[in-house]
Design a protein around this motif. Structure first.
Motif, mmCIF file in Angstrom:
data_model
loop_
_atom_site.group_PDB
_atom_site.id
_atom_site.type_symbol
_atom_site.label_atom_id
_atom_site.label_comp_id
_atom_site.label_asym_id
_atom_site.label_seq_id
_atom_site.Cartn_x
_atom_site.Cartn_y
_atom_site.Cartn_z
ATOM 1 N N TYR B 222 0.816 -1.215 0.000
ATOM 2 C CA TYR B 222 0.000 0.000 0.000
ATOM 3 C C TYR B 222 0.845 1.258 0.000
ATOM 4 O O TYR B 222 0.471 2.277 -0.547
ATOM 5 C CB TYR B 222 -0.948 0.016 1.201
ATOM 6 N N GLY B 223 2.011 1.212 0.671
ATOM 7 C CA GLY B 223 2.827 2.407 0.819
ATOM 8 C C GLY B 223 3.481 2.786 -0.490
ATOM 9 O O GLY B 223 3.172 3.802 -1.096
ATOM 10 N N TRP B 224 4.375 1.916 -0.910
ATOM 11 C CA TRP B 224 5.149 2.261 -2.091
ATOM 12 C C TRP B 224 4.687 1.478 -3.315
ATOM 13 O O TRP B 224 5.290 1.530 -4.358
ATOM 14 C CB TRP B 224 6.638 1.995 -1.807
ATOM 15 N N GLY B 225 3.679 0.738 -3.210
ATOM 16 C CA GLY B 225 3.180 0.031 -4.383
ATOM 17 C C GLY B 225 3.883 -1.293 -4.560
ATOM 18 O O GLY B 225 4.854 -1.611 -3.881
ATOM 19 N N ALA B 226 3.366 -2.074 -5.463
ATOM 20 C CA ALA B 226 3.887 -3.413 -5.666
ATOM 21 C C ALA B 226 3.633 -3.822 -7.101
ATOM 22 O O ALA B 226 2.879 -3.173 -7.820
ATOM 23 C CB ALA B 226 3.180 -4.386 -4.711
ATOM 24 N N ALA B 227 4.298 -4.899 -7.479
ATOM 25 C CA ALA B 227 4.131 -5.388 -8.842
ATOM 26 C C ALA B 227 2.697 -5.871 -9.038
ATOM 27 O O ALA B 227 2.080 -6.402 -8.118
ATOM 28 C CB ALA B 227 5.102 -6.525 -9.099
ATOM 29 N N ARG B 232 1.257 -6.881 -15.778
ATOM 30 C CA ARG B 232 2.700 -6.705 -16.000
ATOM 31 C C ARG B 232 3.119 -5.261 -15.828
ATOM 32 O O ARG B 232 3.698 -4.635 -16.706
ATOM 33 C CB ARG B 232 3.069 -7.185 -17.406
ATOM 34 N N ARG B 233 2.711 -4.705 -14.734
ATOM 35 C CA ARG B 233 3.164 -3.351 -14.459
ATOM 36 C C ARG B 233 3.294 -3.191 -12.959
ATOM 37 O O ARG B 233 3.042 -4.120 -12.200
ATOM 38 C CB ARG B 233 2.229 -2.318 -15.062
ATOM 39 N N PHE B 234 3.642 -1.989 -12.567
ATOM 40 C CA PHE B 234 3.872 -1.723 -11.166
ATOM 41 C C PHE B 234 2.745 -0.827 -10.682
ATOM 42 O O PHE B 234 2.520 0.249 -11.240
ATOM 43 C CB PHE B 234 5.238 -1.030 -11.060
ATOM 44 N N ALA B 235 1.979 -1.326 -9.730
ATOM 45 C CA ALA B 235 0.870 -0.516 -9.227
ATOM 46 C C ALA B 235 1.406 0.412 -8.148
ATOM 47 O O ALA B 235 2.008 -0.034 -7.187
ATOM 48 C CB ALA B 235 -0.217 -1.414 -8.665
ATOM 49 N N LYS B 236 1.157 1.692 -8.336
ATOM 50 C CA LYS B 236 1.694 2.665 -7.379
ATOM 51 C C LYS B 236 0.974 2.577 -6.037
ATOM 52 O O LYS B 236 -0.201 2.252 -5.971
ATOM 53 C CB LYS B 236 1.519 4.072 -7.945
ATOM 54 N N GLY B 237 1.720 2.913 -4.993
ATOM 55 C CA GLY B 237 1.121 2.930 -3.664
ATOM 56 C C GLY B 237 0.714 4.345 -3.291
ATOM 57 O O GLY B 237 0.884 5.295 -4.063
ATOM 58 N N LEU B 238 0.155 4.467 -2.079
ATOM 59 C CA LEU B 238 -0.376 5.755 -1.642
ATOM 60 C C LEU B 238 0.704 6.818 -1.532
ATOM 61 O O LEU B 238 0.507 7.973 -1.884
ATOM 62 C CB LEU B 238 -1.060 5.595 -0.276
#
Lengths: 198, 575
Positions: B222-227, B232-238
């Motif tokens: 949730y903080g910095w996002g995860a794959a 096939r992308r990187f989901a951004k976190g808050l």
């Protein structure tokens, strides 16, 4: 009305009438309107659907005898026995389907049947289209108790469809109305639909 | 036969009585039904059953009211049971056309949930719960955008766009004010999109600005996002989306560095902060007997509140432990196993002998500034013991502080603490019937928002959650569940649960969720709003722009306080 959509004409005269139906005698032998045809009787403008057409001896106590044993063609029989056309007559019976009251069609039985000797006319296509814009007569025919009610109904719908501008749409509408009437009797519905299927 | 063509065979024209601007396509006529079971709508011959889907919205025009409901079932009907045995000649197109919609027809079951306000667009009069049903032969229509907006509200500060109803383009919004008032549950099988849904909810809470959130981020997503392996992308976190409003704390500094996730604080917990209640909660994960777990209370009595753990773990040798057992009157073997299991905690680097850094206080400071705190567990996220220990311990301390402050505020000595939403994962471990009574999360769930703290529980086995706790979860968002018991647990106590069960079991495995409870006037299936594309980030950040982060040190007033201030500004007291 005839199936070819010809204009209205006088075909006979009421000789017997009751609340549910009337019988008319044709002026000309073999000139009865076809089965399922919508006819109008008298100045009371009572509409009926032809449900039985019969050609029979005028005097019911004198049965018709076969006379053509030696004749080559059927026409020859009449030629050799010119009295025959005078001894036979065509009659038709119509189930009363409604009447006209002022400017409006009433799709229920009139208070009284047409008087005897009322003239009977076939209807023009416009008249048929107008009268069959409502389909209450379906129920009347279905419940008439006639052995050939389904045949009469099929013939009537086929005939009326010709009078409508969009005959397919009329048949579909009539089919759906029939389905509503015969919701619980699928085999009967199916058989009537096959008869009217364009 | 009811419905369908009338005596004359005339099929009522849908266009004739429908004002197409404000109404969707006509569906059919109400022919049967009850308030408890919902009404049955017989579809017009022109409408195919294939066009209507479970979960779709329907408006029904009654004589005096407009009803708003949801399709709960779709079925085929026939007027003649013989149809099944001798199907008509459907190869004849005429016969097929006549039969469909008359003798053979489709019906849908609609649960009329709401009565719409008489004057559409009148915001003062919202929809109310339906206490009756539309009469026979009322016409049903597909709900239009206007209907959906009237029911769920338009996107604004209070209403957050969470997704769209099935097969509709409309934006469906949830009422955030109502949502944060009570606990929230996010359920669903693994891989059905719980995390994405939670991210959206958290962004909603963040944008609304009335509450803070504290996220115990088990898998650091949730903080910095995860794959996002699916796309096939990187989901951004808050933190990436709203750097000014989000603080990240970490337990595992190295993991954060490796992931290049900047953390504002590193959390260290002293042994002194661990209480016997924490051990009791960990009984299952540490595989401790009841006697062994309760020995911790004896130890606390013996060594004191802050020292029992460090002194106990400092002991060496079997004999000294047996001696201690006799001393505090505990079964020696039980104490021995407690010692062994607690020794395992030593491998957690975040546990230290003593620290001057008070993690709970630091969290509260950040929360007071109106920031949202994400606690990343890094490698400890894989260890349920660490996750439960830390989240329980911090939450208990934060909750205690909130109680103090709330009571002070009630006594007129301070300001109310800012409402807080605590997010926990694997909730059934904390809230199972055996531990819910003595973990802090059980308490929070039960006492509701009395102390301005509510929970957001994220779980894939809702059946493991204590039913008493479950009944206090105000808003439930559930992705696909296929275990019977889980479905039952989620729907327990919800009106119309029998119908919702069909809907829930038919959800797609991705990006679909059933939402019901306080944040919405009625249950609804949504296609979750997109999260992860550049466009979606832009949309999310843009709608957040209306709310600006306060500068550090500045505290934020709650809604009640704002109201009070505005009143006093308008009507200054005389003299």
């Amino acid at each position: 009305m005839t199936l070819d959509g010809s204009p209205s004409r006088r075909v006979g005269e009421v000789v017997e009438a009751n609340s549910a139906s009337f019988t008319a005698q044709c002026y000309t032998l073999y000139d009865a309107p076809p089965l399922g045809c919508i006819v109008r009787a008298g100045s009371a403008e009572i509409y009926g659907v032809v449900c039985r057409v019969a050609t029979e001896p005028l005097d019911s106590s004198r049965p018709v005898l076969a006379r053509g044993e030696s004749a080559e063609t059927e026409e020859e029989v009449f030629r050799d026995n010119p009295q025959l056309t005078r001894l036979l007559t065509s009659r038709f019976e119509a189930l009363i389907a409604g009447h006209r009251e002022g400017d409006a069609d009433r799709h229920y039985l009139p208070a009284l049947p047409p008087p005897v000797h009322s003239f009977v006319y076939t209807c023009s296509p416009q008249e048929v289209a107008r009268f069959t814009s409502r389909l209450d007569l379906l129920r009347l025919l279905l419940n008439s108790g006639l052995a050939i009610a389904d045949e009469v109904l099929g013939a009537c719908l086929r005939g009326a469809a010709v009078a409508h501008d969009d005959s397919e749409a009329f048949l579909l509408r009539a089919g759906k109305a029939l389905a509503a009437e015969l919701a619980g009797d699928l085999p009967r519905l199916n058989s009537i639909l096959k008869k009217v299927s364009p | 036969m009811t419905g369908g063509p009338n005596q004359n065979g005339d099929i009522p024209s849908p266009a004739a009585d429908a004002d197409m601007d404000s109404q969707g396509a006509a569906l059919g006529l109400v022919v049967d039904g009850s308030l408890s079971q919902g009404v049955e709508v017989r579809l017009d011959p022109a409408t195919s059953v294939e066009e209507v889907k479970v979960g779709a919205f329907v408006t029904i025009k009654g004589d005096n009211n407009n009803f708003f409901g949801v399709v709960t079932d779709v079925s085929l009907g026939t007027t003649d049971p013989r149809l099944k045995h001798t199907p008509p000649q459907v190869d004849n197109p005429f016969i097929a056309q006549v039969m469909s919609g008359t003798v053979a027809y489709g019906t849908i079951s609609v649960l009329p949930n709401l009565i719409m306000p008489a004057v559409m667009g009148d915001s003062h009069e919202g929809p109310s719960a339906a206490k009756t049903i539309p009469p026979h032969f009322s016409r049903a229509y597909v709900a239009s955008q206007r209907d959906v907006e009237a029911v769920f509200g338009q996107e604004d500060q209070r209403h957050f766009w969470i997704g769209s109803p099935l097969d509709m383009e409309h934006k469906l919004c949830i009422d955030l004010d109502e949502m944060v008032k009570r606990s929230i549950g996010v359920f669903g099988k693994s891989g059905t999109g719980k995390t994405f849904l939670t991210r959206l909810l958290l962004i909603g809470i963040l944008q609304q600005g009335q509450a803070s959130s504290l996220i115990f981020d088990m898998h650091s997503e949730y903080g910095w996002g995860a794959a996002d392996p699916e796309n096939r992308r990187f989901a951004k976190g808050l933190k990436q989306l709203f750097p000014a409003q989000v603080s990240t704390f970490t337990l595992d500094e190295e993991s954060s560095k490796r992931r290049q996730s900047p953390s504002d604080e590193v959390v260290r917990i002293g042994y002194g902060e661990i209480e016997p209640e924490d051990v009791e909660m960990l009984r299952e994960t540490l595989n401790l007997s009841e006697v062994a777990a309760s020995a911790a209370f004896n130890l606390q009595q013996k060594f004191g509140q802050r020292e029992w753990m460090s002194k106990f773990l400092a002991m060496e040798g079997r004999d000294s432990i047996f001696e201690l057992a006799n001393d505090i009157q505990v079964q020696p073997n039980a104490l021995g196993s407690l010692y062994n299991r607690l020794s395992r905690l030593k491998r957690f680097d975040f546990l230290v002998e003593s620290t001057r850094h008070d993690a709970a206080n630091r969290v509260i400071e950040h929360l007071d500034q109106g920031r949202h705190v994400v606690l990343e567990f890094g490698k400890y996220g894989r260890d349920l013991t660490a996750y439960m220990l830390v989240s329980n311990l911090l939450t208990r301390r934060i909750h205690n502080k909130y109680i103090d402050r709330k009571e002070e505020a009630e006594g007129g000595q301070g300001r109310e603490p800012r409402p807080l939403v605590i997010v926990i994962e694997e909730a059934h471990k904390f809230l199972s019937p055996s531990v819910a009574s003595h973990t802090i999360f059980g308490t929070i769930a039960r006492e509701l928002r009395k102390y301005n703290v509510t929970l957001m529980v994220i779980d894939q086995r809702p059946s493991g959650i204590d039913s008493e706790v479950m009944s206090q979860v105000g808003t439930r968002l559930t992705c696909l569940l296929d275990n019977e018991r889980d479905i039952e647990a989620v729907l327990e106590g919800t009106p119309g649960s029998r119908q919702l069960r069909t809907v829930l079991a038919r959800l797609e495995p991705k990006q679909q969720a059933l939402i019901f409870g306080h944040a919405l006037p009625m249950p609804v299936v949504i296609h979750t709003r997109e999260y992860g594309s550049t466009d979606s980030y832009e949309q999310l950040s843009r709608s957040a722009a209306g709310w600006t982060a306060p500068s550090p040190g500045e505290t934020i007033e709650t809604q009640g306080e704002r109201l009070e201030r505005e009143i006093s500004e308008l009507f200054p007291e005389d003299g």
